[in-house]
Design a protein around this motif. Structure first.
Motif: not given
Length: 286
Positions: A142-154
């Motif tokens: 969303t405009e205010t929520w751009r999670p990247d927790s998946f990044y470390e797993k990938i």
């Protein structure tokens, strides 16, 4: 008795014989409808197909019912047989595990009836299952929520040479943020993430362990008669029309020559069904 029954990935016919016996012995049926969907979605026609096969009414259990009013389901299961129907396999989502734990804590008898899920059916793309790392879920930005927790797993999967299965967000009967702020729930229209949306989101994250040239496999409607599988770079897949949901994507790790051959053969067979599908960029990257 509480039955947790896996429905598989396609349509009403994918239920197992044991699952159908559980359904027929139950006085109340619920179908969970927010972690995944069968091919006919939540249409009235789809529900009628379930009810015709089962010979009894089916209640749609949305997120609100399962997470906030599960006690109602468990109370009914303490008095008679109740079947809780789950698309895929019963333990494909943590919500279903929680329901089983709560039932056990109440002293209820629980029987789980398994079925195919994306976690094993993804093998149809030709990549060997034992070469997959941790699965990740990709939510809508969303405009205010751009999670990247998946990044470390990938990143960890890439470092180990493992494939990454990415499950794409679906939003069904989700309250809007504005309505929650006003203290009155107003639900957003259903929304399903596509391969295109996911790739564009992935490429927004900085310091990526992948790039637009990374090899991927995009899958649409896995387990259905019209399933579609296409492989190529992220850029290639942006040019493929994957059609209706549900979609998922695999970021390819290291592959063995035999595995690459298997992938090409299987994907070739899967794409022959589609008269309106342009396979220009298919099977070129694995």
């Amino acid at each position: 008795m509480l039955y947790i029954v896996g429905l598989g990935l396609g349509d009403e016919k994918d239920i197992t014989l044991r699952g159908l016996e559980a359904v027929q012995s139950s006085s109340k049926l619920y179908v969970e409808a927010y972690t995944s969907l069968l091919s006919f979605g939540l249409s009235s026609d789809g529900l009628s197909r379930l009810e015709k096969l089962y010979g009894k009414p089916v209640t749609v259990a949305d997120r609100e019912m399962v997470e906030e009013r599960a006690d109602e389901i468990l109370s009914e299961a303490s008095e008679s047989n109740v079947s809780f129907l789950v698309v895929g396999d019963p333990f494909g989502a943590t919500t279903h595990t929680d329901l089983v734990v709560r039932a056990k804590q109440l002293g209820l008898e629980v029987k789980v009836i398994h079925n195919a899920s994306v976690m094993n059916a993804i093998g149809v793309c030709g990549l060997q299952l034992y070469r997959y790392g941790e699965t990740v879920s990709i939510p809508f930005f969303t405009e205010t929520w751009r999670p990247d927790s998946f990044y470390e797993k990938i990143k960890r999967n890439r470092e180990l040479g493992l494939h990454t299965l990415c499950l794409l967000d679906i939003r069904v009967k989700e309250p809007s943020l504005e309505s929650l702020c006003r203290g009155r729930k107003c639900y957003e229209p259903p929304k399903y993430m596509t391969v295109h949306i996911m790739i564009n989101q992935l490429l927004e994250v900085e310091a990526l362990p992948y790039c637009e040239k990374s090899k991927c496999v995009g899958i649409a409607r896995l387990g259905n008669e019209d399933q579609l599988i296409a492989s190529g770079s992220m850029t290639d897949l942006l040019n493929v029309d994957f059609g209706a949901p549900l979609h998922c994507l695999v970021i390819v790790g290291e592959t063995h020559p035999c595995g690459r051959g298997d992938a090409r053969v299987l994907q070739s067979q899967m794409t022959k069904k589609f008269t309106n599908f342009n396979p220009t960029n298919v099977m070129t990257a694995i």
